[in-house]
Design a protein around this motif. Structure first.
Motif, PDB file in Angstrom:
ATOM      1  N   SER A   1       0.468  13.522  -7.679  1.00  0.00           N
ATOM      2  CA  SER A   1       0.344  12.857  -6.385  1.00  0.00           C
ATOM      3  C   SER A   1      -0.863  13.329  -5.577  1.00  0.00           C
ATOM      4  O   SER A   1      -1.234  12.700  -4.582  1.00  0.00           O
ATOM      5  CB  SER A   1       1.621  13.054  -5.562  1.00  0.00           C
ATOM      6  OG  SER A   1       1.869  14.430  -5.344  1.00  0.00           O
TER       7      SER A   1
ATOM      8  N   ARG B   1      -2.712   8.225  -7.164  1.00  0.00           N
ATOM      9  CA  ARG B   1      -3.145   6.998  -6.504  1.00  0.00           C
ATOM     10  C   ARG B   1      -4.175   6.327  -7.420  1.00  0.00           C
ATOM     11  O   ARG B   1      -5.195   6.924  -7.753  1.00  0.00           O
ATOM     12  CB  ARG B   1      -3.792   7.296  -5.152  1.00  0.00           C
ATOM     13  CG  ARG B   1      -4.238   6.023  -4.435  1.00  0.00           C
ATOM     14  CD  ARG B   1      -5.066   6.304  -3.194  1.00  0.00           C
ATOM     15  NE  ARG B   1      -5.375   5.048  -2.512  1.00  0.00           N
ATOM     16  CZ  ARG B   1      -6.250   4.947  -1.505  1.00  0.00           C
ATOM     17  NH1 ARG B   1      -6.902   6.018  -1.071  1.00  0.00           N
ATOM     18  NH2 ARG B   1      -6.460   3.775  -0.938  1.00  0.00           N
TER      19      ARG B   1
ATOM     20  N   GLU C   1      -3.308  -0.257  -6.721  1.00  0.00           N
ATOM     21  CA  GLU C   1      -3.868  -1.082  -5.658  1.00  0.00           C
ATOM     22  C   GLU C   1      -4.958  -1.970  -6.258  1.00  0.00           C
ATOM     23  O   GLU C   1      -5.849  -1.468  -6.932  1.00  0.00           O
ATOM     24  CB  GLU C   1      -4.465  -0.209  -4.552  1.00  0.00           C
ATOM     25  CG  GLU C   1      -3.476   0.773  -3.924  1.00  0.00           C
ATOM     26  CD  GLU C   1      -4.172   1.780  -3.021  1.00  0.00           C
ATOM     27  OE1 GLU C   1      -5.186   1.417  -2.393  1.00  0.00           O
ATOM     28  OE2 GLU C   1      -3.698   2.933  -2.965  1.00  0.00           O
TER      29      GLU C   1
ATOM     30  N   THR D   1      -6.607  11.058  -7.053  1.00  0.00           N
ATOM     31  CA  THR D   1      -7.020   9.675  -6.836  1.00  0.00           C
ATOM     32  C   THR D   1      -7.845   9.214  -8.029  1.00  0.00           C
ATOM     33  O   THR D   1      -8.767   9.900  -8.464  1.00  0.00           O
ATOM     34  CB  THR D   1      -7.847   9.541  -5.548  1.00  0.00           C
ATOM     35  OG1 THR D   1      -7.011   9.863  -4.429  1.00  0.00           O
ATOM     36  CG2 THR D   1      -8.361   8.113  -5.380  1.00  0.00           C
TER      37      THR D   1
ATOM     38  N   THR E   1       0.841  -1.193   0.000  1.00  0.00           N
ATOM     39  CA  THR E   1       0.000   0.000   0.000  1.00  0.00           C
ATOM     40  C   THR E   1       0.876   1.244   0.000  1.00  0.00           C
ATOM     41  O   THR E   1       1.771   1.388   0.816  1.00  0.00           O
ATOM     42  CB  THR E   1      -0.923   0.000   1.227  1.00  0.00           C
ATOM     43  OG1 THR E   1      -1.713  -1.180   1.188  1.00  0.00           O
ATOM     44  CG2 THR E   1      -1.825   1.206   1.214  1.00  0.00           C
ATOM     45  N   ASP E   2       0.612   2.141  -0.915  1.00  0.00           N
ATOM     46  CA  ASP E   2       1.457   3.307  -1.135  1.00  0.00           C
ATOM     47  C   ASP E   2       1.049   4.439  -0.212  1.00  0.00           C
ATOM     48  O   ASP E   2      -0.087   4.886  -0.215  1.00  0.00           O
ATOM     49  CB  ASP E   2       1.314   3.718  -2.599  1.00  0.00           C
ATOM     50  CG  ASP E   2       2.174   4.911  -2.951  1.00  0.00           C
ATOM     51  OD1 ASP E   2       3.091   5.204  -2.173  1.00  0.00           O
ATOM     52  OD2 ASP E   2       1.918   5.526  -3.990  1.00  0.00           O
ATOM     53  N   THR E   3       2.000   4.900   0.586  1.00  0.00           N
ATOM     54  CA  THR E   3       1.698   5.991   1.523  1.00  0.00           C
ATOM     55  C   THR E   3       2.601   7.198   1.293  1.00  0.00           C
ATOM     56  O   THR E   3       2.521   8.163   2.035  1.00  0.00           O
ATOM     57  CB  THR E   3       1.860   5.514   2.983  1.00  0.00           C
ATOM     58  OG1 THR E   3       3.202   5.024   3.164  1.00  0.00           O
ATOM     59  CG2 THR E   3       0.877   4.405   3.308  1.00  0.00           C
TER      60      THR E   3
ATOM     61  N   ARG F   1       3.406   8.826  -2.028  1.00  0.00           N
ATOM     62  CA  ARG F   1       3.438   9.168  -3.443  1.00  0.00           C
ATOM     63  C   ARG F   1       4.053  10.544  -3.646  1.00  0.00           C
ATOM     64  O   ARG F   1       3.808  11.472  -2.885  1.00  0.00           O
ATOM     65  CB  ARG F   1       2.030   9.158  -4.039  1.00  0.00           C
ATOM     66  CG  ARG F   1       1.374   7.807  -4.086  1.00  0.00           C
ATOM     67  CD  ARG F   1       0.073   7.838  -4.876  1.00  0.00           C
ATOM     68  NE  ARG F   1      -0.723   9.019  -4.654  1.00  0.00           N
ATOM     69  CZ  ARG F   1      -1.525   9.204  -3.601  1.00  0.00           C
ATOM     70  NH1 ARG F   1      -1.616   8.269  -2.688  1.00  0.00           N
ATOM     71  NH2 ARG F   1      -2.214  10.309  -3.475  1.00  0.00           N
TER      72      ARG F   1
END
Length: 419
Positions: free
Chosen positions: A18, A44, A85, A21, A9-11, A13
């Motif tokens: 960035s 995201r 994701e 979403t 999980t990308d936290t 970016r």
């Protein structure tokens, strides 16, 4: 150097997108190609998959192998699903559709490639979601667009290459002994160009939204994009009413501009102007050809193509590939070899440009991927997470984005709404 952050999980970016979403309801290639571009630039991207997953996970061999040497996803899937994701939701179930609608309320972009009106019955069409989130940029990718007599048809890259004219100009020319056989390109180029047009259009819509606060619907069709990509061949017909035909490796508007046989293979020579042609003639010791009025200008060379090509072929047959490339490069004549795919990835230029990005995902699968090609001086593309396992991020998203507790999540799993 590229950022090869661990998968998961990308936290963290970074990048020019960035702050955005993306809900990715697409599958196969054109839509995922679009969203990987956005993801590489920092967005995201939440890839919403059915319980069985994107079809391309099964489009193999070859397949990935995890730490236990068990086959998993097809290599095809990995070409366009980095930095995403994977969340499995069955939105044909009303509870699943409601989960997607909730996510759409705060999303900036939604990309889908269902048939026209295919998402309407789930309340996931543009009109429904626009009421909930007027700032949403909603991109629909279809074979033939939302309007027109073909709008209800399914569209696949191969079909579009044929209907959009590309296959009529690709392949060897017709001869007295052999009719021209229509050929598609070696990659799904209509899908890929549609993905690029879609990504560009989405960013334009985001720029408009930043000024006005208004989202909008983008109708992006493979067929339209293929017609647009006919480029000079389309213009040759529109302006000159000349029907382009397959020409093998010849160029309809430039001579010499093709692959020529040499002693140990082929060499591409691509003269884009008269100066380069003169330099070619000097290297080949054909100075009289370079000054012959029949060949001095490109228009004359096109008109006298067959005569000139015969002369060039005869002279080039005396050279090896390495010998002629070295001589032509020294004279600034554009030229090069015809590489195999292994040759490409062994090329020192590919290494210098860092075009291969090695990644590892949560099941231990090593996945070499191809880098985003443009180099940014201030906000480079990043490579944060490998193409995900199916449903790799479902539980984390339900917990952190939708604030569901463990009991609620388990109930959705047991009901087959999520996986």
């Amino acid at each position: 150097m590229p950022d090869h952050a661990p998968s998961g999980t990308d936290t963290s970016r970074t990048g020019p997108l960035s702050h955005l979403t993306v809900l990715d309801l697409s599958r196969i290639l054109a839509g995922p190609w679009t969203t990987q571009i956005l993801a590489d630039l920092g967005a995201r991207v939440i890839k919403i998959e059915s319980i069985s997953g994107d079809d391309t996970r099964r489009w193999g061999p070859p397949f990935l192998h995890n730490e236990a040497e068990q086959p998993s996803d097809a290599a095809y899937f990995t070409c366009c699903n980095r930095n995403k994701e994977s969340v499995c939701v069955d939105f044909s179930n009303p509870e699943g559709a409601e989960l997607i609608r909730t996510l759409a309320k705060s999303a900036d972009i939604l990309v889908e490639n269902f048939k026209v009106d295919g998402l309407k019955k789930y309340g996931l069409d543009y009109a429904s979601l626009h009421k909930m989130n007027p700032r949403l940029v909603y991109c629909s990718i279809t074979g033939f667009g939302q309007t027109g007599p073909y709008s209800a048809r399914a569209g696949y890259d191969f079909l579009i290459q044929g209907m959009g004219g590309l296959m009529s100009i690709t392949g060897q020319p017709e001869t007295a002994a052999q009719p021209a056989e229509p050929l598609k390109t070696g990659v799904a180029i209509a899908d890929e160009f549609t993905g690029m047009y879609a990504a560009t259009s989405i960013l334009a819509a985001i720029a408009h939204r930043d000024r006005t606060g208004e989202g909008q619907h983008i109708d992006c069709a493979l067929f339209d994009c293929q017609v647009a990509m006919l480029a000079n061949q389309g213009s040759n017909w529109l302006v000159g009413k000349r029907t382009p035909r397959p020409m093998g490796n010849n160029h309809p508007n430039l001579v010499p501009y093709r692959a020529y046989p040499v002693q140990d293979g082929h060499v591409i020579i691509a003269c884009g102007n008269d100066r380069q042609f003169q330099s070619l003639c000097n290297v080949l010791e054909l100075s009289t050809i370079g000054t012959d009025p029949q060949f001095q200008t490109n228009a004359n060379r096109v008109a006298n193509r067959d005569q000139l090509e015969s002369i060039l072929e005869d002279r080039l047959s005396h050279y090896s590939r390495e010998q002629i490339i070295k001589a032509l490069e020294a004279a600034s004549v554009p030229c090069g070899p015809i590489n195999t795919i292994p040759d490409v990835f062994d090329d020192p230029q590919v290494a210098a440009r860092e075009m291969v990005v090695p990644m590892t995902r949560s099941d231990g699968s090593d996945i070499p991927t191809v880098a985003y090609p443009a180099k940014f001086s201030a906000t480079p593309a990043t490579y944060r997470s490998a193409p995900p396992k199916l449903g790799d991020h479902t539980r984390a998203l339900l917990e952190h984005d939708l604030n569901l507790d463990a009991r609620s999540i388990e109930a959705l799993v047991q009901a087959g709404v999520v996986a």
